[in-house]
Design a protein around this motif. Structure first.
Motif, PDB file in Angstrom:
ATOM      1  N   ILE A   1     -16.318  36.394  65.441  1.00 37.91           N
ATOM      2  CA  ILE A   1     -14.871  36.810  66.333  1.00 37.91           C
ATOM      3  C   ILE A   1     -14.234  36.158  65.727  1.00 37.91           C
ATOM      4  O   ILE A   1     -14.066  35.148  64.683  1.00 37.91           O
ATOM      5  CB  ILE A   1     -14.458  36.483  67.114  1.00 37.91           C
ATOM      6  CG1 ILE A   1     -15.281  37.235  68.010  1.00 37.91           C
ATOM      7  CG2 ILE A   1     -13.079  36.741  67.807  1.00 37.91           C
ATOM      8  CD1 ILE A   1     -15.725  37.236  69.630  1.00 37.91           C
TER       9      ILE A   1
ATOM     10  N   LEU B   1      -7.993  42.091  68.929  1.00 39.22           N
ATOM     11  CA  LEU B   1      -9.009  41.322  68.255  1.00 39.22           C
ATOM     12  C   LEU B   1     -10.129  41.648  66.803  1.00 39.22           C
ATOM     13  O   LEU B   1     -10.675  42.948  66.732  1.00 39.22           O
ATOM     14  CB  LEU B   1      -9.847  41.133  69.345  1.00 39.22           C
ATOM     15  CG  LEU B   1     -11.283  40.596  69.748  1.00 39.22           C
ATOM     16  CD1 LEU B   1     -10.922  39.071  69.431  1.00 39.22           C
ATOM     17  CD2 LEU B   1     -12.400  40.373  70.441  1.00 39.22           C
TER      18      LEU B   1
ATOM     19  N   THR C   1     -13.398  41.153  64.438  1.00 39.94           N
ATOM     20  CA  THR C   1     -14.093  40.544  63.799  1.00 39.94           C
ATOM     21  C   THR C   1     -14.678  41.124  63.124  1.00 39.94           C
ATOM     22  O   THR C   1     -14.095  41.863  62.169  1.00 39.94           O
ATOM     23  CB  THR C   1     -15.207  41.257  65.198  1.00 39.94           C
ATOM     24  OG1 THR C   1     -15.624  42.670  65.185  1.00 39.94           O
ATOM     25  CG2 THR C   1     -15.029  40.788  66.743  1.00 39.94           C
TER      26      THR C   1
END
Length: 144
Positions: A2, A85, A87
């Motif tokens: 991440i 998010l 990643t």
């Protein structure tokens, strides 16, 4: 792995940003606001494009997309908040995790906070939210 996490309001203001394992940042420290504007603009544009191409019975259309170097995971709430998010490419779809972050962490530590004003556009400043988010993210199997 991440890299980072954003929360944007419906107007494109970055309400929250957190970084963990980001391998490279091409923006100088004093110009991080520009990066956040570009990320929001990219998501807005891609979501509009996907919306024009999708079947009308489909859901919101943009859950994640992959590039050569990263995967962007996206959740838009009914109120227009966008949880993003980033990643590495090997990480599978994290939509259910974004739903958890929204429902179990954001609602609990931000929305229920009596000092939080969702119309202000102010950045989220909650050590409880920071701590709960970090514990959740760092506990995911894809964190490192």
């Amino acid at each position: 792995m991440i890299y980072n996490f954003y929360i944007f309001d419906r107007k494109g203001s970055c309400l929250y940003y957190r970084e963990w394992n980001r391998p490279y940042n091409s923006f100088p420290e004093h110009d991080q606001g520009e990066e956040r504007k570009l990320v929001y603009g990219m998501i807005f544009s891609i979501k509009e494009l996907v919306g024009k191409m999708k079947n009308s019975s489909a859901d919101d259309g943009l859950h994640f997309f992959k590039t050569d170097t990263f995967t962007l995971h996206h959740l838009e709430t009914a109120s227009g908040l966008r949880f993003v998010l980033n990643t590495d490419r090997a990480t599978p779809d994290l939509r259910s995790n974004l739903l958890d972050i929204y429902g179990k962490i954001f609602v609990e530590y931000v929305t229920k906070n009596p000092t939080y004003d969702p119309t202000s556009g102010a950045e989220i400043d909650s050590p409880y939210f920071d701590k709960a988010l970090a514990e959740y993210i760092e506990g995911l199997s894809c964190f490192r």
